[in-house]
Every structure is written in C-alpha cells, then in structure tokens.
Enzyme design. Structure first.
Site, PDB file in Angstrom:
ATOM      1  N   GLY A  75      -5.001   2.249   7.851  1.00  0.00           N
ATOM      2  CA  GLY A  75      -6.065   1.652   8.647  1.00  0.00           C
ATOM      3  C   GLY A  75      -5.918   0.147   8.765  1.00  0.00           C
ATOM      4  CG  ASP A 120      -1.985   1.107   1.139  1.00  0.00           C
ATOM      5  OD1 ASP A 120      -1.796   2.051   0.347  1.00  0.00           O
ATOM      6  OD2 ASP A 120      -2.985   1.028   1.870  1.00  0.00           O
ATOM      7  CG  HIS A 156      -0.560   5.673   4.584  1.00  0.00           C
ATOM      8  ND1 HIS A 156      -1.452   5.956   5.583  1.00  0.00           N
ATOM      9  CD2 HIS A 156      -1.297   5.177   3.542  1.00  0.00           C
ATOM     10  CE1 HIS A 156      -2.680   5.628   5.195  1.00  0.00           C
ATOM     11  NE2 HIS A 156      -2.614   5.174   3.953  1.00  0.00           N
ATOM     12  CB  ILE A 182      -2.299   9.031   9.106  1.00  0.00           C
ATOM     13  CG1 ILE A 182      -2.871   8.730   7.710  1.00  0.00           C
ATOM     14  CG2 ILE A 182      -2.554  10.480   9.499  1.00  0.00           C
ATOM     15  CD1 ILE A 182      -4.381   8.887   7.607  1.00  0.00           C
TER      16      ILE A 182
END
Length: 308
Positions: free
Chosen positions: A230, A207, A212, A227
């Site tokens: 998830g 990903d 991120h 961040i």
C-alpha cells in the site's frame, strides 16, 4: 483481545514503546525512489532524476517526502508486544497513513524515532489502532517528520465495558479532516504503469512481508498472486502530485494522507486523479484494468506553484 472482559484500555494506550534508530544512506533513498516508479518512464526526466543521481555526487540527491513512511515500518512488529492485545497477524490491515513533513529529508542520516499510541477504537468486530511516530535527526535533535499509521485488527474488537463503544484519540481533529472526492473534472490526471516486479523492488526498502512476494502466502490471504505494498501505491500517487501540481518541487508538501481502499497487483496501471481546493490537493488512484479505486486522500501544500 485476550479475555476481553479483563482488557484495560487505559493500560493499553499508556504503553511506552522503546525508542529506536533508523539509519539510511543515499543508496537507500535512491532505491526507494526507483521502487515507487521514479524515472521508470523516462530515465532522464529532469523532475525525477534528482532522486537517484546528482552531478555533484550521491550525497546531493534529493529525497521523496514519502520516504518518511519507512521510519514507521519497525513499529508494526511492536504491536504484538502491547499489553492485553492478541490478534492474528494475517488479519491485520494497514488502513491509513498520515505524514507531516517539517523539513526536507536529508539524503542520508540516522533518525531517532519515538512512538506513542494516538488512538484506539472499538468497532465491535475489529479494533482500530493508531500509532504516531515522531522522527528526529539524531545528531541535532531536530524534528523531521511525523507518521501516523492506522491498522485494523479484525476479530480484536468488542472490548468496551459500556454500551457506548470505546474510542480514544490523542491528536487534533484538523489533522484528519474529512474530505470528499469531487464529482467534477479533475485538475490533472496522471497515468503510470507499475512493473510485474514492482513489489519485489519496493520490498528492498525494508517491507519484507511475504504477502508481496510469496505466491503461497498471497493465496492463503485470498489473492491470486502477491500484491503491491500500500505504501508503494502511496509513493506513486504522491510522485504524480509532485510532478503535476508542484511542477517537480517536492518540498512544497506539508502533509500527506492516504486511505487504502483495495489491493493492487504488480503490473497494473495506476491512474491518479487530482483536484485543487486552495492549498490542498484531493486525489484518488484507480486501477485502469479493473476500473476500481484503490487509494484516496489529500496532500496539503506550503504554497502553490507559481506556474499553475
């Protein structure tokens, strides 16, 4: 949506995705385990070392159930190909992930993935899209798992042609049964520290969204810094359940559901609270530093551990 008055939901939900394969090795499975915190606190933890090392060789390592979520990653790029759908990718939110596990994942393999649209809902200000991915071992044809990811596309709603908002669901209601986080004392609580580099490590599992990793992209999105993914947070939560409730037996998990509530910054501390309801584990993950819930959901088990 492009000219919402002409948008055809029936054409949309009947869209045929191309099949695709996902190949991985023992190295990929081990790298994923490290990316969701395995052995981070104890490099010789007998309940987690099996995900990254085996004395009989790497072909004998075991695989975390949430590794299955990686099989759905390639389909996020397919959303842009759906007929009549126009959206700003920066406004797309990954809202939920549901996984069913039918047999233990092999330490390496070639997986054939087949996707269908499982749900479409008009929320006026947003469209909610559910994509279901069935994953098969390519050589044997045996079904390994199923993912259902829910994405929220802000600004894409308002396409209903009647006063009743459009809503389509293709799966059984019991697969997303409502749950409520109990107010009573948890059965178990597990605290884990993420590393400042956690998102950089996890992104190596496939990903590569710059949200991120790139500070400038994160700032545009409204965050003070990149961040955590998830699905990485989900991996941490399920690891906690396997350790505390399943006593390290990861193959006890039958299905996993997670609802993403709030972002996590790499380096923050995750507190996973768990409650037992029969063979179901309800859980909630909080960020210790901000005392905010960031993830909640449930895990259904094949059985309960004899040591409970």
């Amino acid at each position: 949506m492009a000219d919402k008055s002409e948008f055809d939901p029936q054409l949309f939900i009947s869209h045929k995705f191309p099949e695709f394969t996902y190949s991985y090795t023992e190295r990929d499975a081990a790298l994923y385990a490290l990316g969701v915190g395995a052995c981070a606190e104890d490099a010789v933890d007998d309940k987690e070392l099996k995900y990254v090392y085996h004395h009989d060789g790497q072909q004998s390592i075991q695989v975390l159930p949430t590794f299955a979520a990686l099989f759905s990653l390639d389909f996020t790029s397919q959303i842009a190909q759906l007929p009549g759908l126009q959206y700003d990718p920066r406004l797309l939110l990954h809202g939920q992930q549901y996984i069913e596990i039918y047999k233990p994942l092999p330490s390496s393999g070639c997986i054939l993935n087949k996707a269908t649209i499982a749900g479409l809902h008009d929320k006026v200000k947003a469209a909610v899209l559910e994509i279901e991915i069935a994953s098969f071992e390519k050589d044997s044809g045996e079904m390994l798992c199923m993912n259902r990811m829910t994405v929220y596309m802000r600004g894409a709603g308002g396409f209903s042609k009647s006063s009743q908002p459009y809503s389509y669901t293709r799966y059984l209601a019991n697969q997303t049964s409502d749950y409520k986080i109990p107010k009573i004392q948890p059965f178990s609580v597990y605290e884990q520290c993420t590393q400042p580099s956690q998102a950089l490590l996890y992104r190596l599992s496939g990903d590569y969204n710059p949200l991120h990793s790139d500070p400038a992209v994160a700032e545009i999105a409204g965050f003070s810094r990149p961040i955590l993914h998830g699905l990485c947070t989900l991996g941490f939560a399920v690891r906690a359940i396997v350790k505390c409730v399943c006593r390290g037996e990861q193959n006890m998990l039958k299905s996993i559901s997670g609802k993403f509530l709030l972002h996590v910054y790499p380096g923050e501390t995750l507190i996973t609270e768990m409650w037992l309801e029969g063979s179901r584990v309800l859980y909630q993950v909080k960020v210790k530093e901000r005392n905010r819930a960031v993830l909640s959901g449930f895990v259904n088990l094949n059985r309960l551990s004899s040591s409970l």
